[in-house]
Design a protein around this motif. Structure first.
Motif, mmCIF file in Angstrom:
data_model
loop_
_atom_site.group_PDB
_atom_site.id
_atom_site.type_symbol
_atom_site.label_atom_id
_atom_site.label_comp_id
_atom_site.label_asym_id
_atom_site.label_seq_id
_atom_site.Cartn_x
_atom_site.Cartn_y
_atom_site.Cartn_z
ATOM 1 N N THR A 41 30.951 19.559 106.692
ATOM 2 C CA THR A 41 30.181 20.810 106.556
ATOM 3 C C THR A 41 29.579 20.852 105.145
ATOM 4 O OG1 THR A 41 32.032 22.017 105.624
ATOM 5 C CG2 THR A 41 31.855 22.041 108.025
ATOM 6 N N ASN A 42 29.067 22.030 104.751
ATOM 7 C CA ASN A 42 28.530 22.179 103.384
ATOM 8 C C ASN A 42 29.611 22.362 102.343
ATOM 9 O OD1 ASN A 42 25.964 21.985 104.182
ATOM 10 N ND2 ASN A 42 25.344 24.050 103.613
ATOM 11 N N ASN A 43 30.858 22.417 102.811
ATOM 12 C CA ASN A 43 31.996 22.628 101.938
ATOM 13 C C ASN A 43 31.975 21.706 100.702
ATOM 14 O OD1 ASN A 43 34.748 23.563 101.400
ATOM 15 N ND2 ASN A 43 35.363 21.533 102.061
ATOM 16 N N THR A 44 31.697 20.418 100.940
ATOM 17 C CA THR A 44 31.730 19.445 99.840
ATOM 18 C C THR A 44 30.650 19.753 98.802
ATOM 19 O OG1 THR A 44 32.389 17.845 101.506
ATOM 20 C CG2 THR A 44 31.780 16.950 99.373
ATOM 21 N N LEU A 45 29.423 20.002 99.317
ATOM 22 C CA LEU A 45 28.320 20.308 98.399
ATOM 23 C C LEU A 45 28.607 21.580 97.620
ATOM 24 C CD1 LEU A 45 25.037 19.648 100.390
ATOM 25 C CD2 LEU A 45 25.893 18.458 98.354
ATOM 26 N N ASN A 46 29.120 22.600 98.325
ATOM 27 C CA ASN A 46 29.401 23.878 97.656
ATOM 28 C C ASN A 46 30.472 23.702 96.589
ATOM 29 O OD1 ASN A 46 27.491 25.177 99.121
ATOM 30 N ND2 ASN A 46 28.897 25.966 100.679
ATOM 31 N N ARG A 47 31.493 22.839 96.877
ATOM 32 C CA ARG A 47 32.561 22.674 95.897
ATOM 33 C C ARG A 47 32.045 22.031 94.609
ATOM 34 N NH1 ARG A 47 36.458 19.746 98.324
ATOM 35 N NH2 ARG A 47 35.284 17.919 97.706
ATOM 36 N N ARG A 48 30.968 21.234 94.736
ATOM 37 C CA ARG A 48 30.464 20.557 93.523
ATOM 38 C C ARG A 48 30.083 21.569 92.450
ATOM 39 N NH1 ARG A 48 27.425 15.878 96.672
ATOM 40 N NH2 ARG A 48 29.291 14.730 97.238
ATOM 41 N N ASN A 49 29.783 22.837 92.865
ATOM 42 C CA ASN A 49 29.479 23.889 91.874
ATOM 43 C C ASN A 49 30.738 24.383 91.176
ATOM 44 O OD1 ASN A 49 26.800 23.907 92.749
ATOM 45 N ND2 ASN A 49 27.313 25.316 94.426
ATOM 46 N N PHE A 50 31.893 24.058 91.722
ATOM 47 C CA PHE A 50 33.139 24.617 91.185
ATOM 48 C C PHE A 50 34.159 23.524 90.869
ATOM 49 C CE2 PHE A 50 31.196 27.909 93.820
ATOM 50 C CZ PHE A 50 31.026 28.889 92.855
ATOM 51 N N LEU A 51 33.662 22.447 90.277
ATOM 52 C CA LEU A 51 34.546 21.363 89.851
ATOM 53 C C LEU A 51 34.826 21.510 88.358
ATOM 54 C CD1 LEU A 51 33.091 18.177 91.593
ATOM 55 C CD2 LEU A 51 35.143 19.482 92.199
ATOM 56 N N ALA A 52 36.064 21.234 87.976
ATOM 57 C CA ALA A 52 36.395 21.272 86.554
ATOM 58 C C ALA A 52 35.597 20.189 85.834
ATOM 59 C CB ALA A 52 37.881 21.017 86.375
#
Ligand SMILES: NC(=O)c1ccc[n+]([C@@H]2O[C@H](COP(=O)([O-])OP(=O)(O)OC[C@H]3O[C@@H](n4cnc5c(N)ncnc54)[C@H](OP(=O)(O)O)[C@@H]3O)[C@@H](O)[C@H]2O)c1
Length: 269
Positions: A176-187
């Motif tokens: 899903t878009n989950n992976t792309l969205n998480r890239r905004n919230f990576l340490a």
């Protein structure tokens, strides 16, 4: 029976597929979004941000005033942070808990009195495999999903007397878009960060698993079945055979063995 359903987060992923399938089944479906999206799939769109209590209250009130009932609430919306527990920025950690846990609790508490007064309903909460085992470099995501697990189990017992059923969904990896969205919230880690090497290695495995994950339509089909069911179970693990096996192993193996298996899977030193 045709039902009135609210599903959160229909702009993409599971939410989008599930909302469309439920609408195609003839249910009256209200899907929540935070931004303009062109859906054209028979889903009524509501503006709502889980972190904004007023918008949650308004969205539920709109459905109640139009439909006079809410049969099913699907708490799908969520976000995903990633990074070392020690250095992930605190505002990401707060947003993680505020969205996946508190936001879900917030809308659930708005909907419960409606279901109680009408004599029943079903609430489906999206947890994760990460809600059943702590996943490295996804500690706050796992923590938020563990919180949701405890909340849902307790709530299921509290509201049984009102004919309200609480259901947990534990998806494995889906594309899903989950992976792309998480890239905004990576340490942010640079090469001098003490976690850099391990984080980079493990994060690569996480992203590989997600991008090679299952088709979200498969999960949507199962949710449609759960909505149809008169007596849904507490929990549905919807995942690849390997991931279902990991859930079983966590239950039956001594903890030290299980931690060894998980550690070696994520190439933890
Ligand atoms: N994909 C997987 O492999 C997987 C595995 C286990 C569990 N899950 C869980 O499944 C659920 C759906 O994820 P997905 O994979 O479909 O991800 P996705 O494609 O990123 O969809 C997430 C949805 O949640 C919405 N959302 C995010 N923050 C929100 C907020 N504060 N208020 C309202 N809506 C918000 C997003 O809206 P915007 O478009 O506005 O951002 C989007 O519609 C999540 O709870 C996730 O944790 C996913």
């Amino acid at each position: 029976m045709k039902k009135v359903i609210i599903i959160t987060g229909v702009s993409s992923g599971f939410g989008r597929h599930t909302a469309a399938m439920l609408a195609a089944e003839g249910h009256t479906v209200y899907g929540t979004v935070r931004r303009d999206v062109d859906l054209r799939n028979g889903v009524h769109i509501l503006r709502m941000d889980l972190t904004d209590a007023d918008s949650v209250r308004d969205a539920v009130a709109t459905v109640c005033s139009r439909e006079k009932r809410i049969d099913v609430l699907i708490n799908n919306a969520g976000m995903h942070t990633g990074g070392p527990a020690e250095t992930l920025p605190e505002d990401y950690l707060r947003l993680q808990m505020e969205t996946n846990f508190l936001g879900t609790v917030r809308i659930t508490r708005e909907v419960l009195p409606v279901m109680r007064n009408q004599g029943g309903g079903t609430i489906i909460n999206f947890s994760s495999i990460g809600g059943l085992m702590g996943l490295p470099f996804q500690s706050y995501y796992s923590a938020a999903k563990f919180a949701l697990e405890g909340f849902s189990e307790a709530l299921r017992l509290e509201v049984r007397q009102f004919n309200i059923r609480i259901v947990l969904i534990n998806p494995g990896d889906f594309h899903t878009n989950n992976t792309l969205n998480r890239r905004n919230f990576l340490a942010p880690t640079d090469s001098t960060d003490p976690y850099h090497e391990q984080y980079t290695k493990t994060h690569g495995i996480i992203e590989r698993d997600e991008t090679g994950g299952m088709d979200p339509e498969k999960l949507a089909v199962k949710i449609v079945r759960i909505v149809r069911s008169r007596r849904p179970r507490l929990r549905y693990v919807i995942a690849s055979p390997d991931q279902r096996l990991s859930v079983l192993l966590k239950r039956i193996l001594p903890e030290r063995w299980f931690m060894k298996i998980i550690g070696s899977y994520y190439r933890i030193r």
